[in-house]
Design an enzyme around this catalytic site. Structure first.
Site, PDB file in Angstrom:
ATOM      1  N   SER A 191      13.526  -3.864 -37.474  1.00 39.95           N
ATOM      2  CA  SER A 191      14.804  -3.314 -37.033  1.00 39.95           C
ATOM      3  C   SER A 191      15.197  -3.710 -35.624  1.00 39.95           C
ATOM      4  O   SER A 191      16.372  -3.772 -35.297  1.00 39.95           O
ATOM      5  CB  SER A 191      14.782  -1.781 -37.138  1.00 39.95           C
ATOM      6  OG  SER A 191      14.681  -1.387 -38.490  1.00 39.95           O
ATOM      7  N   THR A 192      14.218  -3.956 -34.753  1.00 37.88           N
ATOM      8  CA  THR A 192      14.543  -4.266 -33.369  1.00 37.88           C
ATOM      9  C   THR A 192      13.827  -5.533 -32.930  1.00 37.88           C
ATOM     10  O   THR A 192      12.847  -5.963 -33.529  1.00 37.88           O
ATOM     11  CB  THR A 192      14.122  -3.117 -32.422  1.00 37.88           C
ATOM     12  OG1 THR A 192      12.695  -3.087 -32.333  1.00 37.88           O
ATOM     13  CG2 THR A 192      14.618  -1.775 -32.934  1.00 37.88           C
TER      14      THR A 192
END
Length: 203
Positions: A9-10
């Site tokens: 996600s990051t």
């Protein structure tokens, strides 16, 4: 053809983290990988460049392989249905490493394709719903924690806010994006980045 999709996600997370375990697993099945597709982007977004590239590269009957279903989707129901339609139109078969019932795709014959895929579709729908529910639950709990902290007067001007920082830390570890954390917590991009750096330093 087996095409592996990996997502984090990051940018602070390693989307390639599971690559070796996936290689080892597929080796036990006697399978080779035709392509690896890796990106750092939220699973709540339908528009993902590498996932789109995987779909475009695929032929009917190819396998889209993921470690866990939440790597493929944390989408709301309508968007999950849209993604499924794209996969179905392309003739892709989804196999999830931690969902053994989907592994029949590795050895199925034409005679059992229909039955196994109906079962797989049912399993994937249940898992996709659970992945989205887990995501929403984390967001709600984080927001509730912030609201409770405010009601208890734990926000003291510009002093170091440990309650907010802990909520950010938990969401980062859960894989939420910077932008979604800012919306849930109500904080600046700088604070999210600062907590993220502290997490990396503690590793």
């Amino acid at each position: 053809m087996i095409r592996v999709y990996m997502r984090a996600s990051t940018d602070d997370q390693d989307a390639d983290r599971a690559k070796q375990s996936i290689k080892d697993f597929l080796k036990t099945k006697g399978c080779a990988v035709a392509g690896w597709y890796t990106e750092n982007i939220s699973g709540t977004k339908l528009d993902r460049p590498e996932l789109s590239r995987l779909i475009n590269d695929s032929e009917s009957g190819d396998i889209l392989f993921v470690e866990k279903l939440d790597r493929l989707t944390r989408l709301p129901y309508e968007q999950w249905e849209s993604l499924k339609a794209k996969l179905r139109d392309k003739g892709l078969v989804v196999v999830v490493q931690d969902q053994p019932m989907t592994h029949s795709a590795f050895a199925e014959s034409d005679n059992d394709t229909f039955t196994s895929r109906i079962l797989t579709a049912f399993i994937l729908d249940l898992s996709a719903s659970q992945a989205r529910d887990d995501y929403e639950t984390r967001r709600v709990r984080a927001a509730q924690g912030i609201k409770k902290a405010k009601e208890q007067g734990k926000y003291k001007g510009r002093s170091r806010d440990y309650v907010k920082r802990e909520a950010i830390r938990k969401l980062l570890l859960a894989g939420d994006t910077y932008s979604s954390i800012q919306q849930v917590i109500g904080c600046s991009p700088y604070l999210v980045q600062q907590v993220s750096r502290e997490l990396k330093q503690a590793e």
